[in-house]
Design an enzyme around this catalytic site. Structure first.
Site, PDB file in Angstrom:
ATOM      1  N   ASP A 264      53.012  34.364  62.628  1.00  0.00           N
ATOM      2  CA  ASP A 264      54.165  34.912  61.959  1.00  0.00           C
ATOM      3  C   ASP A 264      53.663  36.068  61.097  1.00  0.00           C
ATOM      4  O   ASP A 264      52.470  36.189  60.823  1.00  0.00           O
ATOM      5  CB  ASP A 264      54.866  33.832  61.109  1.00  0.00           C
ATOM      6  CG  ASP A 264      56.299  34.238  60.773  1.00  0.00           C
ATOM      7  OD1 ASP A 264      57.103  33.349  60.467  1.00  0.00           O
ATOM      8  OD2 ASP A 264      56.596  35.448  60.848  1.00  0.00           O
TER       9      ASP A 264
HETATM   10  C1  GLC Z   1      59.505  36.821  59.682  1.00  0.00           C
HETATM   11  C2  GLC Z   1      59.973  35.568  60.367  1.00  0.00           C
HETATM   12  C3  GLC Z   1      59.804  35.591  61.863  1.00  0.00           C
HETATM   13  C4  GLC Z   1      59.988  37.011  62.346  1.00  0.00           C
HETATM   14  C5  GLC Z   1      58.834  37.831  61.812  1.00  0.00           C
HETATM   15  C6  GLC Z   1      58.960  39.313  62.163  1.00  0.00           C
HETATM   16  O1  GLC Z   1      58.912  36.547  58.459  1.00  0.00           O
HETATM   17  O2  GLC Z   1      59.500  34.320  59.865  1.00  0.00           O
HETATM   18  O3  GLC Z   1      60.764  34.702  62.434  1.00  0.00           O
HETATM   19  O4  GLC Z   1      60.026  37.056  63.769  1.00  0.00           O
HETATM   20  O5  GLC Z   1      58.673  37.689  60.411  1.00  0.00           O
HETATM   21  O6  GLC Z   1      60.054  39.854  61.506  1.00  0.00           O
END
Ligand code: GLC
Length: 741
Positions: A264
């Site tokens: 993430d």
């Molecule tokens: C965010 C989210 C994830 C997302 C990523 C990119 O913090 O937790 O679901 O795809 O970052 O935006």
């Protein structure tokens, strides 16, 4: 023969008989993927390999320019394709050609209980991703609704692992038909937003395997997901973006996952673990809010220069790096270097139709004393009250926020559907007047000068001249509502909505309450409403879909994907240590104990005999369905055999409709505490008025098993089992028992 002639002929001969200087194997689309992977890997330098394992921009990771291997473009989100952003920015770049089709939020898809619609959803969003030249779609999310307060409940498929697993598989397949990887998230036991980057989930194995892993396992083993996203939290003491047990032991070894693990954004927290514990692409570091952005940040990523240093000084071995790179090359050969040509489609009428059908099919009719479908004659008047009748919801909520070409509000949808009826509107209350996110704006002006009392008084006064009142309220995508990064602070409706509902009801006209939210809200006012509808964040076509159901153009068939409890206190999370977690002496991170075990959602309420406001699987129709007796193909089931359960369902009403026939299993003689019933089958059947159909389910012992952590094995214990078939978890129409030998 003259010497120069000899020379020339030798040269000609050599060039005619030397091996064909064809294209390199990795570029030969006719070659098997694994051959292409090995060939490309053999040509790459150490630096090129390391570069592939981490971000080069906010949403891209490096390719190999020298070899013509493209960079990989990742994009949010689960409900539509995020607008283009600048190289290293969260805000939109301001392109004018990236307004997408906004599909309904996934809790709406969960409420459809429709595998075909899940396939159509994945196919459509995959087409839009491919058209926008994106290789990895950062979705769907399949985290289980453990607490109704989870801010991201709207992004997930509900509280049951079987329902989530059955819907994520077609979604993933639909996306990947387009040469786009579905990146199923957030792996795993990431069931809240409160302190999401600093909370350690402590879960016993039985609960992990029975509740929190199945949807991910289905996505990988049945859906063939090409990517998985690690989650921000810790599980059993290790950050999940480099959690050895989850990523190496379970995902890659036990399940045979051959795809890519993506962190993430900002979820990677340790140099050494990032190398050894199953992470393949590090994204978004420095953006988790815990550490400021570093200059030239991408070279400072855990899997960038620090990794190169480890490789050069022997602390890290190239074979581990090669496994990462093989997976990334495989991803490329499945997506942006796929043998099949994929071009995608964007904002087509078909996508609009899919969005509208899903939004309508997910709408749940919770209560109806006959006031629905609306039957106001031309010249009549409907009074719409509530901010959610006019508030656009596609913008906001966190990373799933979208820039869409348009969004039809409930007020617009109803006016369009009932041109001969006067549809009046009163605000009723002020919720959130925010209209923009990441530089994307809805263009609305929701400012309001009247006081809360004035708003209620004006709404009540307007009831006098209305034939029927439709209150459209609920939650929204702002902080502490349905929103990434924060959990809700209450289960009740916010902004004084209950007072408005009661004031409207007191006038005595027929009252319909539409709750638009992505997560459950308590409804102590349910008795004063003549009808209650659970609407969702329905995307671009939201208002039209709601109007379809309210007017009867579409017969509602949605079923709740999660329990609507009467109160938080009725739920299984009784202590701070269960939620949102506690500080423990000597522990750096917050500690959260999943003490309730497998008793999540209806598994809790059912087993404890606690009546919810509305049960998991509940949803009414404008017609009625009768169930015959369920019959079983055998009264004794032996290991390795299958059993068929059959039930005849009849549409006894005067209107075509769809029913979700649900099958639950009970294990009354289990040697361990098991839930009173567990969902193990469902079929959505479309029946014309008067039509009957036999619905059959085939079960084997996997549907009877619980996970024995001591043996690390699924166990179906001999003895009596009961099959319960019905229209909801609290509306069982027929049951039968058999013995497992
Ligand atoms: C965010 C989210 C994830 C997302 C990523 C990119 O913090 O937790 O679901 O795809 O970052 O935006």
């Amino acid at each position: 023969m003259k010497p120069y002639v000899l020379l020339l002929s030798a040269a000609l001969a050599a060039c005619c008989h030397s091996p064909k200087q064809g294209r390199p194997v990795y570029l030969d689309l006719s070659k098997p993927v694994e051959e292409r992977v090995e060939d490309a890997l053999s040509r790459m330098t150490l630096e090129e390999k390391v570069a592939m394992t981490h971000a080069q921009s906010k949403f891209s990771s490096a390719g190999v320019p020298r070899l013509g291997i493209p960079e990989i473009w990742h994009t949010d989100g689960p409900h539509g394709i995020r607008p283009e952003v600048l190289w290293d920015d969260w805000n939109q770049a301001g392109w004018t050609n990236d307004s997408c089709t906004a599909f309904p939020a996934l809790s709406c898809l969960g409420a459809t209980w429709d595998r075909e619609l899940a396939l159509a959803y994945g196919r459509s969003i995959g087409e839009e991703a491919r058209y926008r030249k994106k290789d990895v779609l950062l979705g769907p999310g399949v985290n289980i609704t453990r607490t109704p307060l989870n801010g991201r409940t709207f992004e997930y498929l509900g509280e049951d692992p079987y329902l989530s697993g059955q819907l994520v598989v077609p979604y993933v397949k639909g996306v990947q038909e387009n040469g786009v990887a579905a990146c199923v998230k957030h792996f795993a036991v990431n069931n809240q937003e409160t302190r999401r980057t600093e909370t350690n989930s402590i879960v016993d194995d039985r609960t992990l395997y029975e509740i929190y892993l199945p949807a991910f396992k289905a996505a990988v083993q049945e859906g063939g997901a090409w990517a998985i996203m690690g989650s921000y939290n810790l599980y059993n003491g290790q950050f999940n973006c480099h959690n050895k047990r989850l990523l190496c032991d379970i995902l890659k070894d036990e399940w045979g996952f051959d795809g890519v693990v993506v962190s993430d954004w900002g979820g990677c927290r340790d140099d050494d673990e990032a190398v050894t514990n199953g992470l393949d692409i590090e994204m978004g570091t420095w953006t988790d809010g815990l550490r400021g952005a570093a200059s030239n940040g991408y070279d400072q990523y855990h899997l960038a220069n620090p990794y190169l240093e480890r490789l050069r000084d022997g602390r890290a071995t190239e074979d581990v790096l090669d496994d990462k790179v093989r997976r990334i090359l495989r991803l490329s050969f499945r997506t942006n270097m796929s043998p099949e040509p994929h071009y995608g489609l964007f904002c087509t009428p078909e996508h609009t139709d899919v969005a509208r059908r899903i939004a309508a099919a997910g709408t749940v009719l919770l209560k109806n004393d006959g006031v629905l479908p609306l039957a106001v004659p031309d010249g009549g008047r409907i009074l719409l009250v509530g901010e959610n009748a006019i508030k656009k919801m596609v913008v906001g909520g966190g990373s799933s926020s979208l820039k869409t070409r348009y969004e039809i509000t409930p007020l617009e949808g109803l006016r369009e559907a009932l041109p001969g009826v006067d549809i009046a509107f009163e605000r009723g209350y002020i919720g959130n007047i925010g209209t923009s996110y990441n530089n994307v704006s809805t263009g609305e002006d929701l400012s309001e000068s009247r006081s809360a009392d004035r708003l209620v008084a004006d709404a009540v006064a307007a009831v006098e001249t209305a034939d029927v009142v439709v209150f459209v309220g609920g939650l929204n995508k702002s902080g502490f509502q349905d929103n990434e990064g924060t959990d809700r602070q209450q289960l009740d409706l916010p902004y004084g909505q209950e007072g408005v509902i009661r004031a409207l009801a007191a006038v005595g006209k027929p009252l319909v309450v539409v709750n638009i939210s992505g997560s459950p809200v308590s409804m102590p006012w349910a008795d004063v409403a003549d009808a209650i509808v659970q609407g969702w964040y329905g995307g671009s076509e939201s208002g039209r879909a709601l109007a379809d159901v309210l007017t009867g153009a579409v017969n509602p068939s949605g079923k709740l994907p999660f329990t609507v409890p009467c109160s938080l206190e009725d739920g299984p999370l009784k202590t701070e240590r269960q939620y949102p977690g506690i500080r423990v002496e000597g522990e750096q991170w917050w500690q959260e104990y999943y003490d309730e075990g497998v008793f999540v959602g209806y598994r809790w309420y059912d087993t404890r005999g606690i009546a919810p406001q509305f049960a998991f699987g509940h949803g009414l129709s404008y017609t009625d369905f009768a169930y015959g007796d369920v019959t079983l193909s055998r009264k004794e089931l032996r290991k390795g055999q299958t059993l068929t359960a059959k039930v005849r369902v009849t549409n006894t009403g005067d209107r075509d409709g769809a029913e979700v026939v649900q099958l639950y299993v009970a294990d009354p003689e289990a040697s361990v505490a098991r839930p009173a019933k567990e969902l193990k089958g469902f079929e959505k059947v479309f029946l014309k008025a008067g039509e009957s159909r036999d619905v059959t389910f085939t079960l084997d012992e996997s549907a009877l098993s619980w996970f024995d952590a001591g043996r690390h094995a699924w166990t179906a214990e001999p003895g009596e089992f009961r099959i319960l078939v019905g229209s909801a978890s609290d509306d069982i129409r027929s049951e039968a028992s058999f013995n497992l030998r």
